[in-house]
Design a protein around this motif. Structure first.
Motif, PDB file in Angstrom:
ATOM      1  N   GLU A 241      29.743  53.939  85.620  1.00  0.00           N
ATOM      2  CA  GLU A 241      30.689  54.896  86.163  1.00  0.00           C
ATOM      3  C   GLU A 241      29.877  56.063  86.721  1.00  0.00           C
ATOM      4  O   GLU A 241      29.109  56.698  85.994  1.00  0.00           O
ATOM      5  N   LYS A 242      30.027  56.315  88.008  1.00  0.00           N
ATOM      6  CA  LYS A 242      29.302  57.400  88.658  1.00  0.00           C
ATOM      7  C   LYS A 242      29.895  58.754  88.257  1.00  0.00           C
ATOM      8  O   LYS A 242      31.090  58.863  88.042  1.00  0.00           O
ATOM      9  N   ILE A 243      29.025  59.768  88.193  1.00  0.00           N
ATOM     10  CA  ILE A 243      29.507  61.131  87.945  1.00  0.00           C
ATOM     11  C   ILE A 243      30.358  61.592  89.116  1.00  0.00           C
ATOM     12  O   ILE A 243      31.398  62.214  88.942  1.00  0.00           O
ATOM     13  N   ASP A 244      29.918  61.259  90.334  1.00  0.00           N
ATOM     14  CA  ASP A 244      30.724  61.516  91.526  1.00  0.00           C
ATOM     15  C   ASP A 244      30.389  60.443  92.561  1.00  0.00           C
ATOM     16  O   ASP A 244      29.432  59.696  92.404  1.00  0.00           O
ATOM     17  N   GLU A 245      31.166  60.360  93.602  1.00  0.00           N
ATOM     18  CA  GLU A 245      30.986  59.293  94.597  1.00  0.00           C
ATOM     19  C   GLU A 245      29.687  59.415  95.394  1.00  0.00           C
ATOM     20  O   GLU A 245      29.278  58.477  96.068  1.00  0.00           O
ATOM     21  N   ASN A 246      29.003  60.557  95.332  1.00  0.00           N
ATOM     22  CA  ASN A 246      27.722  60.728  96.019  1.00  0.00           C
ATOM     23  C   ASN A 246      26.544  60.170  95.231  1.00  0.00           C
ATOM     24  O   ASN A 246      25.437  60.098  95.744  1.00  0.00           O
ATOM     25  N   ALA A 247      26.762  59.797  93.995  1.00  0.00           N
ATOM     26  CA  ALA A 247      25.694  59.237  93.168  1.00  0.00           C
ATOM     27  C   ALA A 247      25.247  57.897  93.761  1.00  0.00           C
ATOM     28  O   ALA A 247      26.065  57.122  94.255  1.00  0.00           O
TER      29      ALA A 247
ATOM     30  N   TYR B  38      23.244  60.792  87.027  1.00  0.00           N
ATOM     31  CA  TYR B  38      24.092  60.234  88.075  1.00  0.00           C
ATOM     32  C   TYR B  38      25.304  59.465  87.566  1.00  0.00           C
ATOM     33  O   TYR B  38      26.247  59.223  88.307  1.00  0.00           O
ATOM     34  N   TYR B  39      25.238  59.009  86.300  1.00  0.00           N
ATOM     35  CA  TYR B  39      26.274  58.118  85.774  1.00  0.00           C
ATOM     36  C   TYR B  39      26.833  58.632  84.464  1.00  0.00           C
ATOM     37  O   TYR B  39      26.087  59.075  83.593  1.00  0.00           O
ATOM     38  N   LYS B  40      28.153  58.537  84.317  1.00  0.00           N
ATOM     39  CA  LYS B  40      28.798  58.897  83.056  1.00  0.00           C
ATOM     40  C   LYS B  40      28.516  57.840  81.997  1.00  0.00           C
ATOM     41  O   LYS B  40      28.390  58.147  80.822  1.00  0.00           O
TER      42      LYS B  40
ATOM     43  N   ALA C 242      38.073  58.143  86.985  1.00  0.00           N
ATOM     44  CA  ALA C 242      36.859  57.607  87.594  1.00  0.00           C
ATOM     45  C   ALA C 242      36.907  56.082  87.655  1.00  0.00           C
ATOM     46  O   ALA C 242      37.545  55.426  86.831  1.00  0.00           O
TER      47      ALA C 242
END
Length: 132
Positions: free
Chosen positions: A107-113, A79-81, A2
Protein backbone atom coordinates in the motif's frame (compact mmCIF):
# COMPACT_ATOMS: atom_id res chain seq x y z
CA UNK A 1 -9.37 4.47 1.57
CA UNK A 2 -5.92 3.52 0.26
CA UNK A 3 -5.56 0.96 -2.49
CA UNK A 4 -3.62 -2.28 -2.01
CA UNK A 5 -1.40 -3.19 -4.97
CA UNK A 6 -0.02 -6.58 -5.93
CA UNK A 7 3.10 -7.70 -7.80
CA UNK A 8 3.74 -11.34 -8.72
CA UNK A 9 6.86 -13.14 -9.85
CA UNK A 10 8.30 -16.59 -10.47
CA UNK A 11 11.86 -17.95 -10.41
CA UNK A 12 12.86 -21.41 -11.59
CA UNK A 13 15.41 -23.05 -9.29
CA UNK A 14 17.62 -26.11 -9.60
CA UNK A 15 16.83 -27.45 -6.14
CA UNK A 16 13.97 -29.18 -4.40
CA UNK A 17 11.09 -27.13 -3.06
CA UNK A 18 11.84 -28.55 0.39
CA UNK A 19 15.45 -27.32 0.30
CA UNK A 20 14.57 -23.72 -0.62
CA UNK A 21 11.67 -23.72 1.88
CA UNK A 22 14.12 -24.66 4.66
CA UNK A 23 16.55 -21.93 3.54
CA UNK A 24 13.89 -19.20 3.55
CA UNK A 25 11.99 -20.42 6.59
CA UNK A 26 13.54 -22.38 9.43
CA UNK A 27 17.18 -21.79 8.31
CA UNK A 28 16.87 -18.12 7.34
CA UNK A 29 19.99 -17.19 9.33
CA UNK A 30 22.12 -19.10 6.76
CA UNK A 31 21.20 -16.74 3.88
CA UNK A 32 24.36 -14.54 4.22
CA UNK A 33 26.52 -17.65 3.74
CA UNK A 34 24.62 -18.60 0.58
CA UNK A 35 24.83 -15.16 -1.08
CA UNK A 36 27.32 -12.93 0.81
CA UNK A 37 27.53 -10.35 -1.99
CA UNK A 38 23.80 -9.55 -1.63
CA UNK A 39 23.02 -10.13 2.06
CA UNK A 40 25.61 -9.01 4.59
CA UNK A 41 23.93 -10.25 7.73
CA UNK A 42 20.74 -11.35 9.39
CA UNK A 43 19.95 -10.88 13.05
CA UNK A 44 16.82 -12.70 14.10
CA UNK A 45 14.33 -10.84 16.24
CA UNK A 46 10.64 -11.13 15.36
CA UNK A 47 11.79 -12.23 11.88
CA UNK A 48 14.84 -11.33 9.89
CA UNK A 49 16.91 -8.18 9.70
CA UNK A 50 18.95 -7.16 6.70
CA UNK A 51 20.95 -4.04 5.98
CA UNK A 52 17.96 -2.11 4.58
CA UNK A 53 14.84 -3.58 6.15
CA UNK A 54 13.50 -5.40 9.15
CA UNK A 55 11.06 -8.18 8.35
CA UNK A 56 8.68 -10.02 10.61
CA UNK A 57 7.83 -13.62 9.80
CA UNK A 58 4.05 -13.74 10.01
CA UNK A 59 3.47 -17.33 8.96
CA UNK A 60 5.36 -20.47 7.98
CA UNK A 61 2.99 -23.14 6.70
CA UNK A 62 4.98 -26.38 6.63
CA UNK A 63 2.23 -28.31 4.80
CA UNK A 64 2.00 -25.94 1.80
CA UNK A 65 5.59 -24.57 2.19
CA UNK A 66 4.23 -21.02 2.12
CA UNK A 67 6.06 -18.25 4.01
CA UNK A 68 4.56 -14.83 4.70
CA UNK A 69 6.62 -11.88 5.92
CA UNK A 70 5.90 -8.20 6.57
CA UNK A 71 8.32 -5.30 6.35
CA UNK A 72 8.07 -3.58 9.73
CA UNK A 73 10.93 -1.08 9.60
CA UNK A 74 13.33 0.48 7.13
CA UNK A 75 13.65 2.91 4.28
CA UNK A 76 10.96 1.20 2.18
CA UNK A 77 8.36 2.40 4.65
CA UNK A 78 9.14 5.94 3.50
CA UNK A 79 7.03 5.11 0.43
CA UNK A 80 4.69 2.34 1.61
CA UNK A 81 2.26 1.97 4.50
CA UNK A 82 2.60 -1.79 4.30
CA UNK A 83 4.61 -4.42 2.42
CA UNK A 84 3.73 -8.10 2.71
CA UNK A 85 5.71 -10.82 0.91
CA UNK A 86 4.45 -14.34 0.22
CA UNK A 87 6.93 -17.04 -0.93
CA UNK A 88 5.95 -20.54 -2.00
CA UNK A 89 8.19 -23.08 -3.75
CA UNK A 90 6.23 -25.38 -6.07
CA UNK A 91 7.86 -28.76 -6.85
CA UNK A 92 8.53 -29.48 -10.53
CA UNK A 93 8.88 -32.75 -12.40
CA UNK A 94 11.04 -35.24 -10.54
CA UNK A 95 11.23 -33.12 -7.37
CA UNK A 96 14.82 -31.97 -7.99
CA UNK A 97 13.74 -28.51 -9.14
CA UNK A 98 11.00 -26.06 -8.32
CA UNK A 99 9.40 -22.74 -9.19
CA UNK A 100 9.48 -20.11 -6.45
CA UNK A 101 6.27 -18.08 -6.61
CA UNK A 102 6.35 -14.60 -5.06
CA UNK A 103 3.53 -12.23 -4.31
CA UNK A 104 4.26 -8.76 -2.98
CA UNK A 105 1.27 -6.87 -1.58
CA UNK A 106 1.80 -3.20 -0.81
CA UNK A 107 0.00 0.00 0.00
CA UNK A 108 1.58 3.26 -1.14
CA UNK A 109 1.71 6.25 1.21
CA UNK A 110 0.51 8.33 -1.73
CA UNK A 111 0.03 7.79 -5.47
CA UNK A 112 3.40 9.47 -6.23
CA UNK A 113 5.30 6.69 -4.47
CA UNK A 114 7.29 4.48 -6.87
CA UNK A 115 6.42 0.87 -7.58
CA UNK A 116 8.61 -1.46 -5.45
CA UNK A 117 10.24 -3.06 -8.49
CA UNK A 118 13.80 -2.68 -7.14
CA UNK A 119 12.85 -4.50 -3.94
CA UNK A 120 11.09 -7.22 -5.95
CA UNK A 121 14.08 -7.65 -8.29
CA UNK A 122 16.47 -7.90 -5.33
CA UNK A 123 14.35 -10.65 -3.74
CA UNK A 124 14.41 -12.62 -6.98
CA UNK A 125 18.17 -12.08 -7.41
CA UNK A 126 18.82 -13.34 -3.87
CA UNK A 127 16.68 -16.42 -4.48
CA UNK A 128 18.37 -17.14 -7.83
CA UNK A 129 21.78 -16.87 -6.20
CA UNK A 130 20.95 -19.78 -3.89
CA UNK A 131 20.33 -22.52 -6.41
CA UNK A 132 20.00 -21.23 -9.94
Amino acid sequence: MAKMHKMDGKVELNCSAEKIFEALGPKLAHVPQLCPDLVHGIALHQGGNSTYIIERTDEIDVKTMKITRSIIEGELLTYYKSLIIHFQPIPKGNGKSCVMVYTLEYEKIDENAPEPTEFDEKNMKITRSYYH
